[in-house]
Design an enzyme around this catalytic site. Structure first.
Site, PDB file in Angstrom:
ATOM      1  N   LYS A  32     -21.884  45.610  -9.811  1.00  0.00           N
ATOM      2  CA  LYS A  32     -20.756  47.607 -10.371  1.00  0.00           C
ATOM      3  C   LYS A  32     -20.854  46.832 -12.350  1.00  0.00           C
ATOM      4  CE  LYS A  32     -20.937  49.464  -8.270  1.00  0.00           C
ATOM      5  NZ  LYS A  32     -22.440  49.503  -7.254  1.00  0.00           N
ATOM      6  N   TRP A  49     -27.336  51.168 -15.371  1.00  0.00           N
ATOM      7  CA  TRP A  49     -27.052  52.174 -17.263  1.00  0.00           C
ATOM      8  C   TRP A  49     -28.083  51.290 -17.735  1.00  0.00           C
ATOM      9  CZ3 TRP A  49     -22.398  53.519 -20.265  1.00  0.00           C
ATOM     10  CH2 TRP A  49     -22.097  54.137 -21.389  1.00  0.00           C
ATOM     11  N   TRP A  79     -35.222  43.847  -9.153  1.00  0.00           N
ATOM     12  CA  TRP A  79     -34.802  42.803  -8.404  1.00  0.00           C
ATOM     13  C   TRP A  79     -35.430  41.663  -8.510  1.00  0.00           C
ATOM     14  CZ3 TRP A  79     -29.480  43.711 -10.057  1.00  0.00           C
ATOM     15  CH2 TRP A  79     -28.998  44.701  -9.641  1.00  0.00           C
ATOM     16  N   HIS A  83     -28.313  39.905 -10.560  1.00  0.00           N
ATOM     17  CA  HIS A  83     -27.016  39.730 -10.565  1.00  0.00           C
ATOM     18  C   HIS A  83     -26.306  38.111 -10.536  1.00  0.00           C
ATOM     19  CE1 HIS A  83     -25.521  43.773 -10.388  1.00  0.00           C
ATOM     20  NE2 HIS A  83     -26.009  43.700  -9.031  1.00  0.00           N
ATOM     21  N   SER A 114     -15.621  50.135  -8.604  1.00  0.00           N
ATOM     22  CA  SER A 114     -16.440  50.799  -8.745  1.00  0.00           C
ATOM     23  C   SER A 114     -16.766  49.249  -7.660  1.00  0.00           C
ATOM     24  CB  SER A 114     -17.466  50.197  -9.356  1.00  0.00           C
ATOM     25  OG  SER A 114     -18.417  50.800  -9.761  1.00  0.00           O
ATOM     26  N   MET A 118     -29.052  61.094 -15.620  1.00  0.00           N
ATOM     27  CA  MET A 118     -29.566  59.819 -14.345  1.00  0.00           C
ATOM     28  C   MET A 118     -28.518  60.705 -13.487  1.00  0.00           C
ATOM     29  SD  MET A 118     -28.224  56.224 -16.399  1.00  0.00           S
ATOM     30  CE  MET A 118     -28.636  54.834 -14.459  1.00  0.00           C
TER      31      MET A 118
END
Ligand code: PPS
Length: 287
Positions: free
Chosen positions: A44, A49, A77, A100, A130, A224
């Site tokens: 998050k 983006w 990913w 991540h 978020s 987006m």
């Protein structure tokens, strides 16, 4: 579908997307190439983006790739073994990945390579807001009974991918390396174009003014949100509710409206404790 976690070296991962085998393989056997580029974040913090920005930079501002191919195929990913995992392993060079992963699980081969990392961080209080909203719409994180419960899990590092504090402190060890670029969500909000230029410079990519304008235009929140290849409306139903707002608000400082005074104090207190002695100031430390 009920969300299940498994632990890998003390950190929670959602069983439906990740596996111990994949994490072990990535850490020990995955071969990073010198021309690989990694988009690394704590959840998050602006991962998607950055996916959009990097996709547009790669296509010299031409939006057609972003309009035809879903974001998880464009910049796949690294750690997902399930439905989107196939895309990571079938790329041709130069490969781009999102991740991540905390630094201690990152492929060991990265640290002796010339591959590049763009690490994007965000005010942890906005990450919390978020993440809470995401937890209500997605099955990759357990649905909390309350915002307070999620705050506790976040502060204790029991949310997927572990502690925000450990994540950023771990990755900031790389900040002085010339193959590492540190960006904040706040900086992107404040100076979208200037930050895109900084990313281009880091990647050694020269775009003319017109191409730069196109990158900025097509990676705007509105563009987006209206793009079905970027707004997760095409994502599998098991992962996210199709009618939800994956691209929710896209602002900085929403925490001011969403956290009570007591919640803010609780987060600030732990932030102070955890970041004590850490010799780096962030844009949100001034807020
Ligand atoms: S994830 O699921 O962890 O990969 O989420 P991630 O992509 O890291 O973060 C999602 C938040 O980023 C916001 N976002 C944007 N903000 C501004 N402009 C643009 N173009 C943009 N794209 C994504 C998104 O809305 C999520 O933040 P919140 O605060 O929930 O709106």
């Amino acid at each position: 579908m009920e969300t299940q976690y498994f632990q890998y070296k003390g950190i929670n991962f959602a069983s439906m997307l990740y596996s111990e085998e994949r994490l072990h393989f990535l850490e020990n056997d995955f071969q990073v190439r010198d021309d690989d580029v990694f988009n690394v974040t704590f959840p998050k913090s602006g991962t998607h983006w950055m996916v959009e920005i990097l996709s547009l930079i790669r296509s010299n501002g031409d939006p057609s790739w972003c309009q035809k191919v879903p974001n998880w195929e464009r910049i796949p990913w690294l750690e997902i073994s399930g439905y989107a995992g196939q895309f990571a392993d079938h790329q041709t060079s130069p490969r781009y990945f999102s991740s991540h992963l905390p630094i201690q699980f990152f492929p060991k081969s990265f640290f002796t390579s010339k591959a590049k990392i763009i690490y994007t961080a965000r005010n942890p209080k906005d990450v919390l807001v978020s993440l809470y909203n995401f937890a209500l719409m997605s099955t990759v994180i357990k649905t909390p009974h309350s915002f307070d419960e999620l705050i506790e899990d976040f502060l204790n590092g029991t949310v997927p991918f572990g502690s925000w504090f450990d994540h950023i402190k771990g990755w900031m060890q790389m900040k002085d390396r010339n193959n590492f670029l540190f960006i904040t969500f706040e900086e992107l909000k404040k100076d979208h174009r200037g930050t895109v230029m900084k990313i281009c410079k880091f990647l050694g990519k020269e775009l003319d003014e017109e191409a730069l304008d196109l990158v900025v235009e097509h990676s705007s929140f509105k563009m987006m949100k209206d793009n079905s290849m970027s707004n997760h409306s095409q994502a599998p139903e098991f992962f996210i509710d199709k009618n939800s707002n994956f691209l929710r608000k896209g602002i900085s400082g929403d925490w001011r409206k969403c956290l009570t005074e007591a919640q803010k104090e609780n987060v600030d207190k732990l932030y102070k404790e955890k970041m004590e002695g850490f010799n780096m100031k962030f844009v949100w430390d001034e807020l």
